[in-house]
Design a protein around this motif. Structure first.
Motif, PDB file in Angstrom:
ATOM      1  N   PRO A   9       0.809  -1.230   0.000  1.00 18.13           N
ATOM      2  CA  PRO A   9       0.000   0.000   0.000  1.00 18.13           C
ATOM      3  C   PRO A   9       0.834   1.268   0.000  1.00 18.13           C
ATOM      4  CG  PRO A   9      -0.049  -1.057   2.162  1.00 18.13           C
ATOM      5  CD  PRO A   9       0.640  -2.006   1.241  1.00 18.13           C
ATOM      6  N   GLN A  10       2.019   1.216   0.592  1.00 20.31           N
ATOM      7  CA  GLN A  10       2.864   2.411   0.620  1.00 20.31           C
ATOM      8  C   GLN A  10       3.355   2.772  -0.775  1.00 20.31           C
ATOM      9  OE1 GLN A  10       5.898   1.460   3.535  1.00 20.31           O
ATOM     10  NE2 GLN A  10       4.687   2.374   5.201  1.00 20.31           N
ATOM     11  N   LEU A  11       3.794   1.778  -1.537  1.00 19.40           N
ATOM     12  CA  LEU A  11       4.222   2.037  -2.909  1.00 19.40           C
ATOM     13  C   LEU A  11       3.047   2.466  -3.781  1.00 19.40           C
ATOM     14  CD1 LEU A  11       6.830  -0.805  -3.618  1.00 19.40           C
ATOM     15  CD2 LEU A  11       7.261   1.653  -3.439  1.00 19.40           C
ATOM     16  N   ALA A  12       1.893   1.866  -3.555  1.00 21.41           N
ATOM     17  CA  ALA A  12       0.702   2.248  -4.317  1.00 21.41           C
ATOM     18  C   ALA A  12       0.336   3.704  -4.049  1.00 21.41           C
ATOM     19  CB  ALA A  12      -0.461   1.328  -3.965  1.00 21.41           C
ATOM     20  N   ASP A  13       0.418   4.111  -2.782  1.00 20.59           N
ATOM     21  CA  ASP A  13       0.121   5.496  -2.428  1.00 20.59           C
ATOM     22  C   ASP A  13       1.167   6.445  -3.000  1.00 20.59           C
ATOM     23  OD1 ASP A  13      -1.385   7.515  -0.787  1.00 20.59           O
ATOM     24  OD2 ASP A  13       0.560   7.681   0.207  1.00 20.59           O
ATOM     25  N   LEU A  14       2.431   6.037  -2.966  1.00 23.84           N
ATOM     26  CA  LEU A  14       3.493   6.849  -3.550  1.00 23.84           C
ATOM     27  C   LEU A  14       3.270   7.028  -5.046  1.00 23.84           C
ATOM     28  CD1 LEU A  14       6.194   8.332  -3.397  1.00 23.84           C
ATOM     29  CD2 LEU A  14       7.346   6.106  -3.641  1.00 23.84           C
TER      30      LEU A  14
END
Length: 376
Positions: A9-14
């Motif tokens: 989710p962190q990479l997706a949000d980035l």
């Protein structure tokens, strides 16, 4: 990339933040290009030609601003030869054209043969901002793929982001190749913003894994070539539209018509390259990309056989891909054998691009079939 079940989710949000950041920078680039087009009426070509003549002891007579006039000056060259400089002015701030004894021709225009100092600075800033936006854009695509450990074009949102990236990259590659196409910057940035705007609002889907049918190496091959073809077809489409406008402007100018959006008072049209330049550019791009579009369809058929057991089933996506292929084939055939040039060929090119556009948006969104991977 290898398949994985988890989503980061962190990479997706980035990825989302990078795409939105790219849109902001693209917007700034758009305004810079608009400034270039607005203040680009006085060309640096005229300045250079006057300075060159003056340095050799020659002066160019001032053009009459109330009537079309041509002034030709022949000056001695450093190697003993001669150079002919021709300046043309048409009713006021006419287009400035400089020709040499070798028959070369330069036209004033945004990023073509130069423009005013202020406009040229705005154009350079616009290109720099576009490069920065492309870097952010590419980062958004890469992090989207890393968030699910796969190629980042499994749905229409991801495909649209990649398609917009291809358009910008193609434009910057042409600039890097020393092609005088800075005039293409404004329509490219506008199209990129429109494409990303639709992608982030209408087509957006959360980062997720692929459906089973898309688990194939052909995803990278087939979809990548389709993305490249789409970007190239769009560039040809813009060239075709500009050809139609410029050609109408040239006809009205020759007829002495000075009013209306295409009259001689329309300074933006004066500052663009000649209509024939757009016509040739559109044809060359379409001719260059057509074999790759053919390969895209063939690659899709091979993938279909591996996924569904049949090479071709006249699925809506397959059908419209073939219709698009036929439309572009008719355009190229008419140019090559029937000698179609100008408006007739331009209308065929626009019809072919309309088929491609419907194949992408219309079929994916409104038609149900085996290629229904829009994710919306």
């Amino acid at each position: 990339m290898h398949l994985a079940s988890a989503v980061d989710p962190q990479l997706a949000d980035l990825s989302n933040k990078l795409i939105y950041s790219a849109m902001v920078v693209y917007t700034l680039a758009m305004f810079a290009h608009m400034i270039e087009w607005t203040f680009g009426s006085k060309g640096a070509v005229a300045v250079r030609s006057t300075e060159q003549a003056g340095s050799l002891g020659e002066t160019v007579a001032a053009a009459d601003r109330k009537a079309a006039k041509k002034v030709t000056v022949t000056v001695a060259g450093a190697g003993g030869g001669t150079t002919t400089l021709t300046r043309t002015a048409i009713a006021g701030e006419g287009a400035t054209v400089v020709t040499t004894g070798r028959g070369a021709e330069e036209e004033d225009g945004p990023g073509a043969a130069g423009t005013s100092v202020r406009a040229d600075l705005a154009g350079r800033i616009a290109v720099s901002l576009t490069v920065l936006a492309l870097a952010l854009h590419g980062g958004g695509i890469i992090t989207r793929g890393l968030s699910v450990s796969r190629w980042p074009w499994g749905n229409m949102y991801e495909f649209s982001c990649a398609f917009a990236f291809a358009m910008t990259a193609a434009y910057l590659v042409l600039l890097a190749a020393k092609k005088k196409v800075r005039w293409l910057g404004l329509p490219v940035v506008l199209a990129v913003l429109l494409t990303l705007g639709i992608a982030t609002t209408v087509l957006y889907t959360d980062s997720e894994q692929l459906v089973p049918a898309l688990h194939s190496p052909w995803l990278a091959i087939h979809v990548s070539t389709a993305i490249f073809c789409g970007g190239a077809f769009y560039a040809a489409f813009i060239a075709t539209l500009l050809y139609l406008g410029k050609e109408s402007f040239e006809k009205r100018t020759a007829a002495g018509l000075t009013t209306g959006p295409l009259g001689t008072s329309a300074s933006i049209w004066r500052r663009l390259p000649a209509a024939s330049t757009f016509d040739k550019l559109s044809y060359r791009i379409n001719a260059l990309v057509f074999p790759l579009w053919t390969f895209t369809i063939i690659a899709g058929a091979i993938w279909a056989e591996a996924a569904w057991g049949k090479y071709w089933e006249w699925d809506p996506k397959e059908t419209w891909s073939f219709i698009t292929w036929v439309a572009y084939a008719c355009y190229l055939h008419a140019r090559a054998t029937a000698g179609w040039k100008g408006r007739k060929a331009a209308y065929l090119a626009l019809a072919a691009f309309a088929c491609w556009l419907f194949n992408y948006y219309g079929v994916n969104i409104f038609v149900t079939g085996k290629h229904s991977y829009a994710g919306i």
